[in-house]
Design an enzyme around this catalytic site. Sequence first.
Site, PDB file in Angstrom:
ATOM      1  CB  THR A 331      -0.944   0.016   1.226  1.00  0.00           C
ATOM      2  OG1 THR A 331      -1.740   1.208   1.198  1.00  0.00           O
ATOM      3  CG2 THR A 331      -0.165  -0.025   2.526  1.00  0.00           C
ATOM      4  CG  HIS A 383       4.815 -11.535  16.932  1.00  0.00           C
ATOM      5  ND1 HIS A 383       5.766 -12.424  16.506  1.00  0.00           N
ATOM      6  CD2 HIS A 383       5.418 -10.780  17.894  1.00  0.00           C
ATOM      7  CE1 HIS A 383       6.891 -12.227  17.186  1.00  0.00           C
ATOM      8  NE2 HIS A 383       6.710 -11.236  18.030  1.00  0.00           N
TER       9      HIS A 383
END
Length: 421
Positions: A331, A383
Amino acid sequence: MIDIKVPTVGESITEVTLVKWLKKDGEYVNRDELLCELESEKATFELNAEQAGVLHIVAAEGATLKIGDVACKIDETAAKPENSVQSTVKSESDTTDKQSTVNSEKASTKKEAATKAPTSASADTDKDTKATPVAQAIMSDKQVKASDVKGTGSQGRILKQDVLEVLSHPGRKGGDTAFSREQKREKMSNLRKTLSRRLVEAKNSTAMLTTFNEVDMSRIMDIRKQYKDSFKETYGVNLGFMSFFAKACCIALGEWPAVNAYIDGEELVYHDYCDISIAVSAPKGLVVPVIRNAESLSMAEIEQKVLELATKARDNKLTIEEMAGGTFTITNGGVFGSLMSTPIINIPQSAILGMHKIQERPVAINGKVEVRPMMYVAVSYDHRIIDGRESVSFLVRVKELLENPELMLVGKDPVKALLEI
């Protein structure tokens, strides 16, 4: 009379919104002609006429329709209008002649009016608007249009104070009032509702962290400056930044496969290909079309695909297939002036790279301070699947490739490739 129903557009889509009719009720339409625009939670698409005939609209604009609902009907037994082209040309010709006569009459009328009343412009502007004599005199003297004044008197009558308010705030748009507390409500589109749901889901269902770095864009900017004209002449597209970033990400994703993977239940799904999603700001919201197998495309092919998808996004022509899938997202908030941000993961993907504004900043180069075009880059990652070492190493590798674009040819330093070390 045949029914034109809302078609099935996806397994999970049960309803759509009728955005706009492209044809009028009672108008004759040809087979396969576009009738209206429909919007699902993922994309905008069009409904075509299954047969030629007269259109009878059933659903209104803005209506929410279920899959299989009737949007309109077509009377295929109706006769097609004859000599429509000739009649149109004749009608336009007649209209032009009539308009010329009318314009001549208007010109003479205006000339006479100008002779009789020099201030007729102000009078014409205000004759349909109620105003007090004092307010009318001030508007005429100061050349203020009644449309620029919001009347606060009874039934919208313009008072002296209303005119003075406009004169004291010349930069304010007509009709605006000081300390306004007006509100406007509008229905959320299916696309916006889906975007909202997915963003909240991404925040709540992932262990999202972001790591940052910065890239010296000197080499890329030099390459673009040197080769942009010949590149455009050869391939018909501009040499932008996206191709460099997509190419660098594909190489880094191959070296750090966890960044290109996602969690499916209790399993990790790894991809041996790179389907790069590019975030594009479309008129109706953010969309994320996909460049398939970007790792196998050349720089020109990537730029051509970016242009194609971005154009379709702006025209609301993207299909669901063009936005489905994707293994990693890029992006670019820099086009809007963003200096730094934490991009949000495009689930079910596990990572997203954020590009930002290029800004000249002083940096230390070999013990000396130099001004370089720098860009902050950020990788937000899940994560649960990507460890800190992998995310940081991935971003450092992208930085290395962008600062040394020649490494993208073989993925490593040419000398090291020669020595096979």
